[in-house]
Design a protein around this motif. Structure first.
Motif, mmCIF file in Angstrom:
data_model
loop_
_atom_site.group_PDB
_atom_site.id
_atom_site.type_symbol
_atom_site.label_atom_id
_atom_site.label_comp_id
_atom_site.label_asym_id
_atom_site.label_seq_id
_atom_site.Cartn_x
_atom_site.Cartn_y
_atom_site.Cartn_z
ATOM 1 N N ASP A 300 7.776 -41.968 16.217
ATOM 2 C CA ASP A 300 8.645 -41.084 17.012
ATOM 3 C C ASP A 300 9.847 -40.628 16.194
ATOM 4 O O ASP A 300 10.272 -39.461 16.275
ATOM 5 C CB ASP A 300 9.113 -41.813 18.272
ATOM 6 N N ASP A 301 10.400 -41.550 15.410
ATOM 7 C CA ASP A 301 11.522 -41.183 14.539
ATOM 8 C C ASP A 301 11.098 -40.107 13.543
ATOM 9 O O ASP A 301 11.841 -39.142 13.301
ATOM 10 C CB ASP A 301 12.002 -42.440 13.813
ATOM 11 N N VAL A 304 10.806 -36.784 15.337
ATOM 12 C CA VAL A 304 12.124 -36.216 15.617
ATOM 13 C C VAL A 304 12.712 -35.596 14.357
ATOM 14 O O VAL A 304 13.251 -34.468 14.384
ATOM 15 C CB VAL A 304 13.057 -37.310 16.181
ATOM 16 N N ARG A 307 10.883 -32.374 13.483
ATOM 17 C CA ARG A 307 11.347 -31.257 14.314
ATOM 18 C C ARG A 307 12.739 -30.800 13.904
ATOM 19 O O ARG A 307 13.042 -29.590 13.912
ATOM 20 C CB ARG A 307 11.337 -31.668 15.787
ATOM 21 N N ARG A 546 20.313 -36.805 25.625
ATOM 22 C CA ARG A 546 19.501 -35.908 24.803
ATOM 23 C C ARG A 546 19.273 -34.580 25.515
ATOM 24 O O ARG A 546 19.366 -33.493 24.894
ATOM 25 C CB ARG A 546 18.166 -36.580 24.504
ATOM 26 N N GLU A 550 20.556 -30.910 24.152
ATOM 27 C CA GLU A 550 19.664 -29.765 23.978
ATOM 28 C C GLU A 550 20.262 -28.505 24.620
ATOM 29 O O GLU A 550 20.193 -27.406 24.047
ATOM 30 C CB GLU A 550 18.296 -30.077 24.592
ATOM 31 N N LEU A 577 22.494 -33.457 18.470
ATOM 32 C CA LEU A 577 21.219 -33.536 19.173
ATOM 33 C C LEU A 577 20.264 -34.484 18.451
ATOM 34 O O LEU A 577 19.564 -35.277 19.098
ATOM 35 C CB LEU A 577 20.589 -32.142 19.274
ATOM 36 N N LEU A 578 20.245 -34.402 17.118
ATOM 37 C CA LEU A 578 19.378 -35.302 16.363
ATOM 38 C C LEU A 578 19.739 -36.759 16.628
ATOM 39 O O LEU A 578 18.861 -37.607 16.858
ATOM 40 C CB LEU A 578 19.498 -34.991 14.862
ATOM 41 N N GLN A 581 18.503 -37.686 20.023
ATOM 42 C CA GLN A 581 17.050 -37.901 20.030
ATOM 43 C C GLN A 581 16.684 -39.241 19.393
ATOM 44 O O GLN A 581 15.815 -39.981 19.889
ATOM 45 C CB GLN A 581 16.356 -36.749 19.298
ATOM 46 N N GLU A 584 17.475 -42.013 21.697
ATOM 47 C CA GLU A 584 16.442 -42.150 22.735
ATOM 48 C C GLU A 584 15.252 -42.948 22.205
ATOM 49 O O GLU A 584 14.708 -43.818 22.899
ATOM 50 C CB GLU A 584 15.993 -40.776 23.207
#
Length: 634
Positions: A300-301, A304, A307, A546, A550, A577-578, A581, A584
């Motif tokens: 997941d990291d 993220v 992206r 998060r 966004e 935002l990063l 994320q 999260e």
């Protein structure tokens, strides 16, 4: 050839070599560990060795069955199943319950030590009334052994508490063949200057220990004699003797509970070995779960950060276009390029972390780790993700404590340890008593033979062979018996009192340790409950943060497009935002660890993850692993 093309060619070659290696090892695992009892006729079966299969050093086929297109697809259940089948640590631990079962068989045989049994020696070298020497014994002129005799002597073995009798019957036999010549300075009785004897002696006994604290022994002695004395009325002759001896402890060493204590402890140890294995299995499953979810968090990291890099790259491209249109100053290009460079560096670190976590998971699930070229070459694709419920319905602390006390292996082991201490204390308590042993023996003798060449003739009742003599024995024509008591009272008895006192102190100490451990369990459960609630709360907060970031980034980008915000504002919002994320992702991983930690502290890890102890002991999990119909997009 480009670098990417060369890398793909090397990867394909590695996969091809791995498949060739797999084909050369079609037989993955051998049979499960067991000890095979010997076969054969019942008379020789007890004297043949048991056999065990060789150690299993290969992987099961489960991992290879889950590979498609250079990727290893794993659910949580598949990962656990592969670990149960291939973990070397668990394979070593499987021998514990087997060893405990055979330790129980050893205890059921009784006895102090292996091979320590009552001795058997040749007796009755001169049977009363048989031949010249026997007639002298019967007349009281010499000692030669007599017709009866006690049980065989035995070694003395010291231990705390009475020694359990040998519970496996023992058969011993001593046979001897003698030829003797003895000068006769007085030939009045033998009427020969040299008495020449030929003897065959067969002495056998069967001894069976009694769990109540004694033994029964049946002895059969048969002696054949032929000599050159004319005065011997029966020549040759046979003289059988059959004796039954019962020896029993009446104070110290008396009682089934006392003499059975090591068997009872060995039975407890079978359960303890299984609980120990369950504890090791629980730790392994918890470790697999932690590694699996750590890899999921690393994935997941990575997503993220990928992206974030894609967004930064797009923003850089848009900035270049705006600079070309003269909307944005050229100096802003440096900030956008710096942001892309930072995102690339973070992505590279994240990719390395994923590779490290994949290697750790492969080593956990494979018996030979990354030495298997096929396993080493594949990428791991996780099919499960942590799900956070809207709320955690946790019962009260008392209920959770009750569940933990009923399911935790360490609690069960402590209980078995306490029970074992109580059982062994029976031995030290019994040792306080004096030693009082009773013995009763009865024996029957017979004698028969061929009339000699002298002028005197024997009683016709004694003329015959072995059958005649045995008839006298079983008719009990000439029986004898004896009974006796032996008392041993230690003066002071400080050794036995000290042993008993030490046992009692250790038992009381164990009670305090058990109370201390229970208090620690209460604290652990309480901490895990708090950690789980906090982890869920932080995850929900991270999700909301998060989502808010966004929206803020979207507003900043709109304002930037209208010229009311700077590129610095957009880059700052993108970094915020990063971080949100990533927070999260970390919060989700923390929730998974907290959920697993609570299951572990309650002893419910195996139950929650549907792990069977019997399957784990066999090393073959019944779960059927299947590849997904449509592989997920990575």
């Amino acid at each position: 050839m480009t670098g990417a093309t060369a890398m793909n060619v090397r990867k394909i070659f590695a996969l091809f070599a791995a498949w060739l290696c797999l084909l050369s090892q079609l037989s993955a695992q051998g049979p499960a560990q067991f000890v095979e009892k010997p076969h054969g006729p019942i008379f020789v079966r007890s004297y043949r060795p048991t056999s065990t299969p060789p150690a299993r050093l290969r992987n099961s086929e489960r991992l290879h069955d889950l590979i498609r297109g250079g990727k290893l697809y794993l659910t949580v259940q598949d990962a656990i199943a592969a670990a149960l089948e291939n973990s070397l640590d668990l394979e070593v631990n499987r021998y514990g319950p087997l060893t405990a079962e055979w330790q129980l068989k050893r205890a059921q045989a009784g006895g102090p030590l292996r091979g320590v049994t009552a001795g058997n020696t040749l007796s009755n070298l001169a049977t009363s009334g048989q031949g010249v020497a026997g007639s002298q014994v019967a007349a009281g002129l010499s000692s030669g052994g007599g017709g009866g005799g006690g049980g065989g002597g035995g070694g003395v073995v010291q231990q705390i508490g009475p020694i359990t009798p040998n519970l496996d019957a023992v058969l011993q036999n001593v046979s001897a063949f003698l030829h003797t010549s003895q000068p006769q300075q007085n030939s009045t009785q033998s009427q020969t200057s040299a008495l020449v004897d030929t003897r065959h002696i067969f002495n056998s006994f069967v001894q069976q220990g009694l769990l109540s604290g004694g033994f029964v022994q049946v002895t059969a002695n048969e002696q054949y004699l032929q000599e050159n004395a004319p005065t011997n009325l029966l020549n040759p002759s046979v003289a059988p003797v059959v004796q039954i001896t019962v020896r029993h402890s009446l104070l110290q060493g008396f009682g089934v509970a006392v003499n059975r204590r090591f068997i009872t402890v060995a039975e407890k140890q079978v359960g303890a070995a299984r609980e120990t294995f369950r504890s090791q299995l629980l730790n392994l499953v918890a470790s697999v779960l932690n590694i699996y979810w750590a890899l999921a968090a690393a994935d997941d990291d990575l997503k993220v950060r990928q992206r974030a890099l894609d967004a930064s790259q797009k923003f850089l491209d848009d900035t270049k276009k705006q600079i070309g249109l003269g909307v944005v100053a050229r100096v802003d290009l440096v900030r956008a390029e710096s942001d892309v460079a930072a995102r690339k560096q973070e992505l590279g670190i994240s990719q390395t972390t994923v590779r490290q976590q994949e290697g750790l998971l492969k080593n956990t699930l494979s018996r030979n780790g990354t030495e298997d070229p096929l396993i080493d070459a594949v990428d791991v694709v996780l099919l499960d993700r942590i799900e956070v419920p809207d709320k955690d319905d946790l019962p009260g602390l008392r209920d959770l404590l009750a569940r933990a006390m009923a399911k935790r292996p360490d609690v069960m082991l402590a209980k078995i340890s306490d029970e074992t201490g109580e059982i062994l204390a029976l031995g030290s308590a019994n040792s306080l008593l004096p030693t009082l042993q009773g013995v009763y023996a009865t024996w029957d003798a017979g004698q028969a033979g061929v009339p000699g060449t002298g002028s005197s003739q024997p009683d016709p009742y004694f003329v015959g062979g072995l059958g005649t003599a045995l008839g006298q024995v079983f008719r009990r024509n000439y029986y004898s018996q004896r009974a006796g008591l032996g008392l041993n009272i230690p003066i002071g008895n400080r050794g036995a009192q000290a042993d008993y006192g030490i046992d009692q102190l250790q038992l009381r100490q164990g009670d305090l340790v058990e109370r201390r451990n229970m208090n620690a369990i209460v604290v652990s459960i309480s901490n895990q409950m708090i950690a789980l609630r906090q982890a869920r709360s932080r995850y929900r907060q991270a999700v909301d943060t998060r989502a808010l970031q966004e929206q803020l980034l979207q507003k900043e980008q709109e304002m930037f497009s209208f010229g009311t915000a700077t590129i610095t504002d957009v880059v700052s919002s993108r970094r915020t935002l990063l971080n949100a994320q990533l927070a999260e992702v970390q919060a989700l991983s923390a929730y998974g660890r907290a959920r697993g930690g609570l299951d572990q502290v309650l002893g419910e890890t195996l139950e929650v993850n549907h792990v069977s102890i019997d399957d784990a002991l066999k090393g073959a999990v019944a779960l059927e692993s299947k590849l997904p119909a449509t592989p997920p997009n990575q």
